[in-house]
Structures are given as C-alpha cells and as structure tokens.
Design a protein around this motif. Structure first.
Motif, short mmCIF file in Angstrom:
data_model
loop_
_atom_site.label_atom_id
_atom_site.label_comp_id
_atom_site.label_asym_id
_atom_site.label_seq_id
_atom_site.Cartn_x
_atom_site.Cartn_y
_atom_site.Cartn_z
N ASN A 153 94.47 -2.47 98.26
CA ASN A 153 93.80 -2.23 99.56
C ASN A 153 93.78 -0.61 99.98
N MET A 154 93.00 -0.38 100.67
CA MET A 154 93.17 1.07 101.51
C MET A 154 94.50 1.10 102.49
N PRO A 155 95.31 2.01 102.53
CA PRO A 155 94.97 3.65 101.94
C PRO A 155 95.54 3.55 100.66
N TYR A 156 95.97 2.69 99.84
CA TYR A 156 96.62 2.77 98.37
C TYR A 156 95.43 2.75 97.32
N LEU A 157 94.58 1.92 97.65
CA LEU A 157 93.47 1.91 96.82
C LEU A 157 93.81 2.54 94.99
N ARG A 158 94.76 1.51 94.30
CA ARG A 158 95.20 1.78 93.04
C ARG A 158 95.04 0.56 92.36
N PRO A 159 94.98 0.70 90.95
CA PRO A 159 94.73 -0.62 90.16
C PRO A 159 96.46 -1.08 90.05
N LEU A 160 96.39 -2.34 90.49
CA LEU A 160 97.79 -3.13 90.51
C LEU A 160 98.10 -3.74 89.21
N ALA A 161 96.88 -4.16 88.44
CA ALA A 161 96.92 -4.90 87.23
C ALA A 161 95.61 -4.83 86.44
N THR A 162 95.84 -4.89 85.20
CA THR A 162 94.35 -5.02 84.36
C THR A 162 94.42 -6.35 83.55
N ILE A 163 93.37 -6.97 83.55
CA ILE A 163 93.07 -8.18 82.83
C ILE A 163 93.03 -7.74 81.49
N VAL A 164 94.02 -8.05 80.44
CA VAL A 164 93.72 -7.66 78.97
C VAL A 164 93.41 -8.85 78.07
N GLU A 165 93.25 -10.08 78.42
CA GLU A 165 92.61 -11.05 77.59
C GLU A 165 92.09 -12.18 78.80
N SER A 173 101.65 5.46 81.81
CA SER A 173 102.50 5.57 83.09
C SER A 173 101.99 4.67 84.18
N ALA A 174 102.66 4.46 85.05
CA ALA A 174 102.19 3.42 86.11
C ALA A 174 101.39 4.12 87.05
N SER A 175 100.45 3.53 87.68
CA SER A 175 99.27 3.87 88.57
C SER A 175 99.93 4.62 89.81
N LEU A 188 84.99 5.88 87.49
CA LEU A 188 86.32 5.67 87.79
C LEU A 188 87.43 6.27 86.99
N PRO A 189 88.64 6.73 87.63
CA PRO A 189 89.63 7.25 86.77
C PRO A 189 89.83 6.45 85.40
N PRO A 190 90.05 6.93 84.40
CA PRO A 190 90.28 6.29 83.18
C PRO A 190 91.64 5.51 83.16
N LYS A 191 91.76 4.35 82.29
CA LYS A 191 92.77 3.73 82.13
C LYS A 191 93.87 4.79 81.55
N ARG A 192 95.35 4.56 81.94
CA ARG A 192 96.11 5.56 81.40
C ARG A 192 96.60 5.10 79.89
N GLY A 193 96.98 6.10 79.07
CA GLY A 193 97.34 6.00 77.77
C GLY A 193 96.43 6.36 76.74
N ASP A 194 96.66 6.10 75.56
CA ASP A 194 95.71 6.56 74.43
C ASP A 194 94.28 5.72 74.45
N ALA A 195 93.39 6.20 73.81
CA ALA A 195 92.06 5.37 73.92
C ALA A 195 92.15 3.91 73.43
N GLY A 196 92.99 3.69 72.42
CA GLY A 196 92.97 2.34 71.99
C GLY A 196 94.13 1.53 72.54
N LEU A 197 94.88 2.07 73.81
CA LEU A 197 96.08 1.14 74.09
C LEU A 197 95.43 -0.33 74.93
N TYR A 198 94.43 -0.06 75.53
CA TYR A 198 94.26 -1.62 76.33
C TYR A 198 93.74 -2.40 75.34
N ALA A 199 93.02 -2.12 74.16
CA ALA A 199 92.57 -3.03 73.27
C ALA A 199 93.73 -3.47 72.42
N SER A 200 94.70 -2.70 72.17
CA SER A 200 95.73 -3.30 71.49
C SER A 200 96.95 -4.05 72.45
N LEU A 201 96.63 -4.27 73.85
CA LEU A 201 97.42 -4.81 74.46
C LEU A 201 96.86 -6.52 74.48
#
Length: 292
Positions: free
Chosen positions: A123-135, A278-280, A30-43
């Motif tokens: 859903n298609m034809p958009y197929l992008r992450p709307l949100a990420t579970i961070v905790e 940045s936003a997906s 999958l395309p990686p999450k946006r931002g630096d490598a530690g961003l989602y852990a810090s969220l």
C-alpha cells in the motif's frame, strides 16, 4: 462577441461505448525485477535444482488460520496437501506492518486474477513489491464464463456481512480466522486487509457483472509458490467454504474442508546475491502531495 462553438452532436455515452478499452497501467513501464534476466525463470526450478532447500513446514488446520515468517529471498509454497481447499492470504513487512499487501493496486497493475510472474504490491506510501509469484501449478487462465483462479477482487468472508444479511453472530469465517492469527502476532483486527484468494475460482457474471465463485479446480499436489522480496509475515485462513462448491450464506449443509500445507525454502548461500538480486525498497516519491 466571440462566436460560441456549437455543442457536439455526439453523445458522451456514445463516445464511451464506441471507444476501445485502454490499459491503464502498462506492466512494461514498471521497474524491472531485480537480478539478472534469467533469475525469476530459474526460481521456478530453484527447489528441484538444489538452489533452495526446505527449512520449515506447517499445516493450517481446516477452518482456521496460521502465520509464518519468510525472510527476504526465501520461497514459500501453499500446497493442496489433503483435498480441494481455498485460502485467504494476508502479508505484511515484518519491519513495519503498515507496509502490507494492497489488493486493489495489485489488481490495477496486473489483473483480477494472479499467476506466475505477477507481483504482490504494498500500500501507499510504500508501494513496492512484497512478493512475486514464481510458480502456479494450476495455470487455469480464464474459462468460458470468465472465471479465473487466485483472485484479488473478492474480500474475505466476514462476520459483519453475515450479520447484516442474517442477523446471526458467526465467527466461522476467514476474517475472524485472520484476526485470531494477527492477534498472536501482536497485530489487531485493523491490520487484517483484503486478501489474495488462493486457489479460489471466481469471476463476474455476464449479466449484471456480479461476483461469482465456482468449485476450485485445485487438486492434491497443486501449489502456488512465492518469492519474498522483503522480510515478510504471512497469514492464511483455510476458508470454511472449502472448495467453494457452496455459496457463502447458503444453509444447505456444511462444506467439506481440508488442511493446507505451507513450505518455506531457503536459498543456497550467495546464490541470489551472485545473480544481482537485492530486496525491494519503498517508493522514492517525496511525499509532499503539493502541500507546499
């Protein structure tokens, strides 16, 4: 004449039964999450660390639904605030509600039950992450019966299935709750879609692979927290089944139900941008489908 090949003596059924399972979608592709490598852990600690601040709170009454908007880059929590209770959640892009949560594709990409790090795909034809579970404070994993928490396998309870099985008209269900909430947001019943079953503990039986539920393990103080990858409208229903100690359709008493609390947090100005987020964006597929 060419000699015809002899039919294989190995049954296709034997091939299937003896083959090892293949993962259909590898998350590492999958395309990686946006931002630096530690961003989602810090969220996970953005609120306690002072990088996000509470901007609004709402309560979803028992056996009802409420909607709220979450700007891109904000966090929202669904909190078990009063007692064990499950919720059925929908979400849509505020810019185009046709761009909405796609439970089936999310299940294919991640798993039957979601947890920290998993993304909610549209859903298609958009197929992008709307949100990420961070905790996910429950972090249940899977028990000996194969049950997990926060499933994307079961749909919401609805009046149509109830009428099919009982002949009764009942509006006390998650689908009807979400329809009412959607109407208040200018949407229709057709915009209500398959859900993320928040806090619900479910699986498939070993004999027959039938969908089952268990009482939710959620306790007061537990929460699931999401990071909005785009501007979102979110809606959730507090299920009339409460913690699902009683199966849908059972008539042996009314389940105990509780409110749930929603908290929305705003990031410190410039914090996300400074970390390269940045936003997906919608899928880059050209959309021709081989039609010429």
């Amino acid at each position: 004449m060419s000699q015809q090949s002899k039919p294989s003596s190995v049954s296709r059924r034997d091939i299937a039964r003896n083959a090892k399972p293949m993962i259909c979608y590898r998350v590492e592709n999958l395309p990686p999450k946006r931002g630096d490598a530690g961003l989602y852990a810090s969220l996970r600690t953005a609120v306690s660390g002072g990088n996000d601040s509470l901007v609004s709170t709402l309560v979803i009454p028992p056996r009802d639904a409420r909607s709220w908007q979450v700007p891109a880059g904000h966090l929202w929590r669904i909190v078990c605030s009063h007692g064990p209770q499950v919720a059925d959640m929908n979400c849509w892009s505020t810019r185009d509600p046709r761009d909405r949560f796609y439970a089936s594709k999310t299940r294919q990409i991640h798993a039957t039950h979601l947890t920290t790090g998993d993304r909610l795909w549209s859903n298609m034809p958009y197929l992008r992450p709307l949100a990420t579970i961070v905790e996910d404070t429950i972090a249940y994993g899977f028990d000996d019966d194969g049950a997990g928490v926060h499933d994307v396998i079961g749909s919401r309870c609805d009046p149509y299935t109830h009428h099919l099985m009982t002949g009764e008209d009942v509006d006390d269900c998650c689908h009807s709750n979400l329809v009412r909430a959607a109407a208040g947001d200018g949407l229709t019943e057709g915009d209500v879609h398959d859900v993320l079953n928040v806090f619900m503990c479910t699986g498939f039986t070993r004999d027959g692979n039938r969908y089952f539920a268990k009482p939710s393990p959620v306790e007061v103080g537990d929460y699931i927290e999401f990071f909005a990858e785009v501007d979102l409208l979110v809606s959730a229903s507090t299920c009339p089944q409460g913690d699902v100690s009683v199966a849908c359709g059972d008539v042996g008493g009314t389940p105990k139900t509780y409110p749930l609390t929603v908290e929305i947090y705003r990031p410190k100005e410039g914090w996300l941008e400074g970390r390269g987020w940045s936003a997906s964006e919608v899928s880059g597929y050209g959309g021709n489908h081989g039609l010429g």
